[in-house]
Design a protein around this motif. Sequence first.
Motif: not given
Length: 446
Positions: A128, A130, A134, A156
């Motif tokens: 995903r 980020i 994050e 990540q």
Amino acid sequence: MSGEYDLVIVGGGISGASLLYTTAKFTDIDSIALIEKEPEIGAINTDHTNNSQTLHFGDIETNYTLEKAEEVKEGAELLAGYLENHDPDREMHAKRSKMVLGVGDEEVEKLERRYEEEGFGDLFPKLRPIGREEIADLEPKVVEGRDPDTEMLALQTPDGYVVDYGATAGSFVDAVADDDGVDVFTGTEVTDITPTLEGHTIATDDAGRFDTDATVVAAGSHSLQIAKELGYGQDKVLLPVAGSFFLADDLLNGKVYTLQMKKLPFAAVHGDADVHDGSITRFGPTAKLVPALERGRISTVGDFLDVFGLNAASFLSYANILSDRILLPYVLRNLVYDVPEIGPRQFLPQVQKVVPSVELDDIERAKGYGGVRPQIVDTKEKSLDMGEAKIVGDDVIFNITPSPGASTCLKNAMRDTHTIVDFLGDAEFDEAAFREDTIGEFPRAE
């Protein structure tokens, strides 16, 4: 100690050990021997100090095409499933966050395109994108000290498997070494392999001779040397690359990769916590050309020259590869990294790509770390062959496995097992049980 075997495996690194496990546990082959020249299994490149300890899935390796990532992904999931199944206490591996970091508009755009348009987001459901906030939650030191106006993005995933491949190779062997029909010979060097009408006769320095119907040579850089002695692989030579690392104190929680230059066959510089000691952060690898088949062993210089051949085709291939306008500066720059005093200073900017606040006094070159990765050179095409190389002959397989050979060791073993079964003619491989034991235990995204 000599004898007759259906299968003999030469080499007890991660490649040979995984094949022993696969054939001994999931086939009905009656007799199998593994011969390793070192006193211990997994003692050379497979040892945890001599590789990046990374299980490569292809998700954050930005020099991989989607097609290569698809190929590597299954192999990584086979090994990850084995570790989940057989190492519940995390003695051989750790599971941490990992990411590939993009800094600045250009790198961020590359990662967005890779995730959305090139299909990596679809191929890896746990991956995903980020942003800065994050990233800082997962890896505070990656954000600390950066210009707050500089755009950042990371891809990540929680599947950051950090692996002690030496211990894993040992576990493969230990799982089957006491089985009927399985013999393991360590501290035993193969001195000659001779074709026979039934297969091969393998001579050793102190364990006698072995007669075998099928042979697999999984001896790293030496595999091509042995292949050439038997008349195979005459159009291939090796470009041995030695990797080194720099060490720092506890800076990262997981793995943080930088973007890879696509024309380079070597891993991008990354930082990660050591598999057995989270208080040590490793940065690297560097990549230095060395005229030897094993790191720090002068005796293998002659072995390199034996494989190289000292002929026009080899020299022209090297010249063509090393004249590349991207590869040549990279090679020269990496040579400098090993120079005392100068090396750490020159490598520091590579570390600061990952952790901006690191200073020169925070890093030191890791002594005794790093192995040799034999990059394959095709002397007909005068080019580097990326990835693993396999030569299949009459009742014999030669495996030369640069990165990600360790990550795909079980997939490679599965392929070789099918070939061995064909060699023998009357053996069977229970691939379904093999998959249940390995990839069947890999945790999927919900």
